[in-house]
Design a protein around this motif. Structure first.
Motif, short mmCIF file in Angstrom:
data_model
loop_
_atom_site.label_atom_id
_atom_site.label_comp_id
_atom_site.label_asym_id
_atom_site.label_seq_id
_atom_site.Cartn_x
_atom_site.Cartn_y
_atom_site.Cartn_z
N MET A 1 40.35 39.85 47.79
CA MET A 1 39.91 39.74 46.40
C MET A 1 41.03 39.31 45.48
O MET A 1 40.83 38.65 44.47
N LYS A 2 42.24 39.67 45.81
CA LYS A 2 43.36 39.36 44.93
C LYS A 2 43.52 37.87 44.65
O LYS A 2 43.72 37.48 43.51
N THR B 1 36.12 50.73 43.75
CA THR B 1 36.97 49.58 43.46
C THR B 1 36.44 48.37 44.21
O THR B 1 35.87 48.54 45.31
N PRO B 2 36.61 47.17 43.73
CA PRO B 2 37.15 46.92 42.37
C PRO B 2 36.10 47.12 41.28
O PRO B 2 34.93 46.81 41.51
N THR B 3 36.57 47.66 40.13
CA THR B 3 35.73 47.78 38.94
C THR B 3 36.37 46.93 37.84
O THR B 3 37.57 47.01 37.63
N GLY C 1 32.42 45.53 42.06
CA GLY C 1 32.21 44.83 43.31
C GLY C 1 32.99 43.54 43.43
O GLY C 1 33.37 42.93 42.44
N ALA C 2 33.27 43.23 44.73
CA ALA C 2 33.98 41.98 45.01
C ALA C 2 32.99 40.83 45.02
O ALA C 2 31.85 40.98 45.45
N MET C 3 33.42 39.69 44.61
CA MET C 3 32.51 38.53 44.47
C MET C 3 33.34 37.24 44.44
O MET C 3 34.56 37.29 44.19
N VAL D 1 33.77 34.62 37.25
CA VAL D 1 33.93 33.93 35.96
C VAL D 1 32.62 33.98 35.18
O VAL D 1 32.60 34.27 33.98
N GLU D 2 31.55 33.75 35.89
CA GLU D 2 30.25 33.74 35.21
C GLU D 2 29.96 35.09 34.59
O GLU D 2 29.47 35.18 33.45
N ARG D 3 30.29 36.18 35.30
CA ARG D 3 30.04 37.51 34.78
C ARG D 3 30.90 37.80 33.55
O ARG D 3 30.42 38.33 32.55
N ILE D 4 32.14 37.38 33.63
CA ILE D 4 33.05 37.67 32.50
C ILE D 4 32.62 36.87 31.26
O ILE D 4 32.52 37.43 30.15
#
Lengths: 529, 76
Positions: free
Chosen positions: B1-2, B38-40, B55-57, B63-66
């Motif tokens: 995820m990082k 995690t991750p949150t 959740g990891a994605m 980006v879409e969520r943010i």
């Protein structure tokens, strides 16, 4: 009857006399003169006739002519016989002293001669001193005589005369000062020296004053050739000179008592060209009737003695330093406004300052020229006691417009200013002043401010970096060359320091970083297993 | 995820900032925001929570969520 008797006697005696021979030398001269009854110098019959005419008479002692030849008081045959005995003889008349030259009691010089005059030629002349020369009725006695009192006894057949004189030495010329042939001034005196005091001194020119052995001839003499004849009792001396005028001081420029500068020249005027000029200070140059003395002279009191062949003159001055121009502000050649002033600086306080334009005000070593000046080209000539200078300026209308910001890296209200970059502000004209970078709390950040023409630069200082996303203020005031001022107040905000790498936050800085973020912020809570 | 977070953070650095907090070492904020897994991701705007998701994605979903929470359209 008496006459007849006498006549016969006379004839007899005359006859006897003609046969007799008597030498006059053998007879006393006084007897012969008595026999010459009529005193005609001859003993003859006329003397007999005179006796005969008084024959038998008693005569007085003082009767003249006296027929009492033998002086016995009566006229008798003895008188006739006495005459008869000398008939035909000549009788020398008595010689009497008449006069003497020089007269008795006067002064003679050693070589003088003394002339005695008699009424008849004297005979058997002898003198106690000197040598006697007889010439007719004169006897000349010549020396040399001994200096001092002279008692001169002159003896001749018929008498003696004693003459008294004072004999002085002959005064001879020894020298003249100045000596003959040189140049003298019309006012000079000439001193003649004699070996003895001269007498009866006269001079052809000037006035003669005798003092012991000296005679001083004083003028004034006439300019030109001078032939001076000195005559005294014992001689004459002629001296030749060339007389020149006495050179007299007329004036000094600048006149004594005034102030001069170290480099001034002093000119002295004389009535004639001076010679042998020397000065106590400076250098003297003689030209015609003038002497110019040049320095440099030492500042302070100056006592200047000028000496020439005929005199000396002492002049006093106060010497001040020469005032020299040092600088002008603004300097020549630049642009000034009609209202500007020009300040000139000198190395010493200038004197007598004048200006062709404006008004000059002197204060110590400075002179300020104030206008207003006329727009255009200005040629300004400043004159002071020691010099003159011309400055040129271009005069423009005064600048009344304050400088303004025309550009730069930061503008008021900017929000994304790079916190690490040098800030540059550009103005409409050259500026100077004080500009600082401050926080909103008005603390000086400490960046370095520099002015360069129409730009002001604020340069970061290590350790004094700006914080990201922080508001700062550039504040201060700048002025242009005309002193028109502009307040500066530029507020800006620095950009975020975020560079795209996720920021590691902690419990401690969470509020500052996350809650204080200007940008939206996404925090990932993660587990690093 | 990082790597996903790193890539998104770099690409959208002018739009939003990305921060991260280790729940194992920073218990105070972990507890304060009730983190359960995690991750949150919690999105803050002007110091306030604008939204959150877990959740990891993939990066584009992330980006879409943010941007959706921030109500920002996807830049061209």
């Amino acid at each position: 009857m008496k006459t007849l008797t006498c006549s016969l006697l006379i004839l007899s005696l005359a006859f006897l006399a003609s046969t007799a021979s008597y030498a006059q030398e053998e007879t006393d001269i006084e007897t012969l003169r008595a026999a010459d009854v009529n005193s005609d110098g001859m003993i003859n019959v006329l003397d007999l006739v005179l006796i005969a005419s008084h024959f038998g008479e008693i005569v007085a002692e003082d009767q003249t002519p006296s027929p009492d030849v033998n002086g016995d008081g009566s006229v008798n045959v003895l008188d006739l016989v006495l005459v008869a005995n000398h008939l035909g003889e000549t009788v020398r008349p008595p010689v009497a002293f008449v006069s003497v030259d020089p007269e008795i009691g006067s002064e003679l010089v050693m070589n003088d001669s003394i002339t005695l005059t008699f009424d008849n030629p004297p005979a058997d002349v002898t003198v106690s001193t000197g040598t006697a020369t007889i010439d007719e009725n004169s006897v000349t006695i010549t020396g040399p005589f001994t200096v001092g009192d002279l008692e001169l006894t002159v003896t001749w057949t018929d008498g003696t005369e004693t003459l008294s004189y004072t004999v002085r030495p002959v005064a001879a010329f020894v020298s003249a000062e100045p000596e003959s042939g040189v140049v003298i001034t019309t006012e000079d005196s000439i001193t003649l020296t004699f070996d003895h005091p001269p007498q009866d001194v006269t001079t052809s020119t000037g006035t003669a004053t005798t003092d012991e052995n000296s005679v001083t001839i004083t003028g004034p003499f006439t300019v030109g050739d001078l032939e001076l004849t000195i005559t005294w009792a014992d001689g004459t001396e002629t001296l030749s000179y060339t007389a020149r005028p006495v050179v007299a001081f007329v004036s000094a420029d600048p006149e004594s008592g005034t102030e001069i500068t170290t480099n001034d020249a002093i000119t002295l005027a004389f009535d004639h060209p001076p010679a042998d000029v020397t000065v106590s200070n400076g250098v003297a140059i003689t030209e015609g009737n003038s002497v110019t003395i040049t320095g440099p002279f030492t500042p302070g009191d100056l006592e200047l003695t000028v000496t020439w062949e005929d005199g000396a003159e002492t002049l006093s001055y106060t010497v001040r330093p020469l005032v020299a121009f040092v600088s002008a502000e603004p300097e020549s050649g630049v642009e000034i406004t009609t209202e500007d002033s020009i300040t000139l600086t000198f190395d010493n306080p200038p004197q007598d300052v004048t200006t062709t334009t404006g008004t000059a005000t002197t204060d110590g070593d400075s002179v300020t020229i104030t206008g207003p000046f006329t727009p255009g080209e200005l040629e300004l000539t400043i004159t002071w006691s020691d010099g003159s200078l011309t400055f040129t300026y271009t005069v423009v209308a005064p600048d009344t417009e304050a400088p303004s910001i025309t550009g730069g890296t930061v503008s008021d209200g900017d929000t994304d200013v790079d916190p690490s970059a040098t800030i540059e502000i550009v103005f409409s004209e050259d500026v100077r002043g004080l500009v600082t970078l401050r926080t909103e709390a008005d603390d000086n950040v400490g960046w370095i401010t520099t002015f360069d023409g129409n730009k002001v630069m604020l340069t970061p200082v290590p350790g004094k970096e700006l914080d990201p996303e922080t508001t700062y203020v550039i504040t201060g005031k700048v002025r242009d060359a005309a002193n028109n001022g502009t307040e500066i107040n530029i507020t800006f905000t620095t950009a975020s320091a975020y560079d795209g790498i996720p920021i590691e936050v902690t419990d401690a800085n969470f509020d500052t970083v996350v809650l204080g973020s200007k940008l939206p912020i996404v925090v990932e809570f993660y587990t690093d297993w | 995820m990082k790597p996903v977070v790193t890539a998104v953070a770099l690409e959208y650095r002018d739009t939003f900032t990305f921060a991260k907090l280790d729940v194992n070492t920073q218990p105070q904020k972990t507890g304060e925001y009730h983190i359960r897994g995690t991750p949150t991701y919690i999105v803050f705007r002007d110091g306030e929570i604008a939204g959150a998701f877990v959740g990891a994605m993939p990066s584009n979903v992330l980006v879409e969520r943010i941007l959706g929470i921030l109500e920002i359209d996807e830049p061209e």
